[in-house]
Design a protein around this motif. Structure first.
Motif, PDB file in Angstrom:
ATOM      1  N   LYS A 153       0.843  -1.199   0.000  1.00 20.17           N
ATOM      2  CA  LYS A 153       0.000   0.000   0.000  1.00 20.17           C
ATOM      3  C   LYS A 153       0.879   1.249   0.000  1.00 20.17           C
ATOM      4  O   LYS A 153       1.921   1.289   0.644  1.00 20.17           O
ATOM      5  N   HIS A 154       0.417   2.273  -0.711  1.00 17.97           N
ATOM      6  CA  HIS A 154       1.172   3.532  -0.798  1.00 17.97           C
ATOM      7  C   HIS A 154       0.177   4.693  -0.645  1.00 17.97           C
ATOM      8  O   HIS A 154      -0.271   5.288  -1.621  1.00 17.97           O
ATOM      9  N   VAL A 155      -0.171   4.962   0.595  1.00 16.33           N
ATOM     10  CA  VAL A 155      -1.233   5.933   0.884  1.00 16.33           C
ATOM     11  C   VAL A 155      -0.776   7.352   0.563  1.00 16.33           C
ATOM     12  O   VAL A 155       0.280   7.804   1.034  1.00 16.33           O
ATOM     13  N   SER A 156      -1.547   8.043  -0.262  1.00 19.12           N
ATOM     14  CA  SER A 156      -1.364   9.473  -0.547  1.00 19.12           C
ATOM     15  C   SER A 156       0.007   9.830  -1.108  1.00 19.12           C
ATOM     16  O   SER A 156       0.458  10.970  -0.951  1.00 19.12           O
ATOM     17  N   ALA A 159      -0.259  12.729  -3.690  1.00 17.21           N
ATOM     18  CA  ALA A 159      -0.587  14.005  -3.051  1.00 17.21           C
ATOM     19  C   ALA A 159       0.621  14.581  -2.317  1.00 17.21           C
ATOM     20  O   ALA A 159       0.864  15.799  -2.355  1.00 17.21           O
ATOM     21  N   ARG A 160       1.406  13.721  -1.668  1.00 13.16           N
ATOM     22  CA  ARG A 160       2.568  14.203  -0.917  1.00 13.16           C
ATOM     23  C   ARG A 160       3.629  14.788  -1.852  1.00 13.16           C
ATOM     24  O   ARG A 160       4.193  15.847  -1.591  1.00 13.16           O
ATOM     25  N   THR A 163       2.240  18.078  -3.471  1.00 16.53           N
ATOM     26  CA  THR A 163       2.220  19.179  -2.495  1.00 16.53           C
ATOM     27  C   THR A 163       3.609  19.785  -2.339  1.00 16.53           C
ATOM     28  O   THR A 163       3.770  21.015  -2.337  1.00 16.53           O
ATOM     29  N   SER A 189     -15.880   8.432  -6.344  1.00 20.33           N
ATOM     30  CA  SER A 189     -15.844   8.580  -4.886  1.00 20.33           C
ATOM     31  C   SER A 189     -16.615   7.409  -4.283  1.00 20.33           C
ATOM     32  O   SER A 189     -17.821   7.263  -4.521  1.00 20.33           O
ATOM     33  N   PRO A 200      -7.436  13.023  -8.490  1.00 19.91           N
ATOM     34  CA  PRO A 200      -6.254  12.752  -7.672  1.00 19.91           C
ATOM     35  C   PRO A 200      -5.330  13.966  -7.592  1.00 19.91           C
ATOM     36  O   PRO A 200      -5.413  14.878  -8.403  1.00 19.91           O
ATOM     37  N   GLY A 202      -4.539  15.514  -4.354  1.00 19.53           N
ATOM     38  CA  GLY A 202      -4.589  16.117  -3.031  1.00 19.53           C
ATOM     39  C   GLY A 202      -5.189  17.510  -3.010  1.00 19.53           C
ATOM     40  O   GLY A 202      -5.411  18.141  -4.047  1.00 19.53           O
ATOM     41  N   HIS A 203      -5.430  18.005  -1.809  1.00 24.03           N
ATOM     42  CA  HIS A 203      -6.095  19.303  -1.639  1.00 24.03           C
ATOM     43  C   HIS A 203      -5.172  20.479  -1.944  1.00 24.03           C
ATOM     44  O   HIS A 203      -5.631  21.523  -2.410  1.00 24.03           O
TER      45      HIS A 203
END
Length: 314
Positions: A153-156, A159-160, A163, A189, A200, A202-203
């Motif tokens: 698993k490679h969460v976010s 996004a990282r 950012t 979603s 995809p 990230g915020h």
């Protein structure tokens, strides 16, 4: 030194910086009249982050390459197209990018997220590019993911990385007065009662955007029973420079790209600049043709085209 005097000195030191921020906004047209007018600033701003996103097959890449052609026409610097999806063909590029501009349209096809962002960063720092296109954010894959097993698993991770890329280069984009254009895909979603989707990245990516354009499929364009293209609907989902949520559609003809004249006629009719008298299209009491196809052919040969563009943009 009094507190008031220190404040005045600080403002004086910042004066040049404030003047630099407030310089006049420069804009490059997209090549699509309906989209230009809908942005409220008549195109794509320099010195900003912009996103085009939507489902597959709606014309995201077609629009991005069309915008690239306009940047090459209106700015002496180069355009970098970072094709992460490995899908851009020379035939497709030659269809849209004018031949005399082709040498300044630089294509790179990096294989990893890290190399793609490094290439974009180097181009932005060089000062030689007015536009950097990343196509697409959703296709970016880290070397860490490539080297791992399928069950890992490679969460976010996307996004990282994105950012950090924004934090390092936001000032660079403004200082070098270039546009960073990110093309993005959509994802369902999961877990809601109503069908929805997100993008995809990230915020932080969404927050930095000055202009965010959503594309979606509308209706096919037909000549008789033959499908010759599609009308792509757009909505200005975010706009820090004018009013958001303006929408319309633009025509893409298969094998040719965006049909600017068709778009100009249909959009001008919506604005009331062109009238429809029966089946005739009329501009300032001059018949353009019987039916849309005849009006398109006629307008291509008439000097009135520039006048119609001027009316539409003003």
């Amino acid at each position: 030194m009094t507190k008031k005097k220190r404040s005045i000195d600080l403002i004086a030191e910042l004066d040049d910086y404030v003047k630099e921020i407030n310089t006049e906004l420069k804009v490059i047209p997209t090549g699509v009249p309906s989209l230009d007018v809908s942005t409220g600033i008549l195109g794509i701003p320099l010195g900003k982050f912009v996103e085009i996103y939507g489902a597959e097959g709606v014309g995201k890449t077609t629009l991005a390459v069309t915008i690239s052609n306009q940047f090459l026409k209106h700015d002496e610097r180069n355009v970098l197209y970072c094709d992460v999806e490995q899908a851009l063909s020379s035939k497709f590029v030659d269809m849209i990018i004018e031949q005399e501009l082709r040498d300044r349209f630089i294509i790179t096809q990096p294989g990893t997220l890290e190399s793609a962002l490094r290439v974009c960063e180097a181009a932005m720092a060089s000062g030689s590019f007015s536009l950097v296109v990343l196509d697409s954010i959703g296709a970016l894959t880290s070397q860490e993911v490539i080297d791992s097993d399928l069950e890992d698993k490679h969460v976010s991770i996307l996004a990282r990385y994105l950012t950090k890329f924004i934090q390092k280069n936001a000032m660079l984009v403004r200082q070098n007065n270039l546009t960073f254009l990110g093309i993005n895909q959509v994802r369902d979603s999961i877990g809601g009662y109503v069908k929805a989707y997100s993008t995809p990245g990230g915020h932080a990516w969404k927050h930095i955007l000055s202009l965010r354009i959503e594309l979606s499929f509308a209706t096919p364009i037909k000549r008789g029973e033959e499908k010759i293209g599609l009308n792509t609907s757009f909505v200005i989902k975010k706009n820090k420079l004018a009013s958001p949520f303006k929408s319309f559609s633009f025509p893409i003809i298969f094998g040719k790209g965006i049909d600017t004249i068709r778009d100009l006629i249909i959009f001008s009719e919506m604005l009331g600049i062109i009238e429809r008298r029966g089946s005739y299209y009329v501009f300032e009491d001059e018949n353009l043709g019987l039916g849309l196809e005849k009006a398109i052919d006629s307008l291509m040969k008439k000097p009135v085209l520039d006048k119609l563009k001027e009316r539409c943009y003003n």
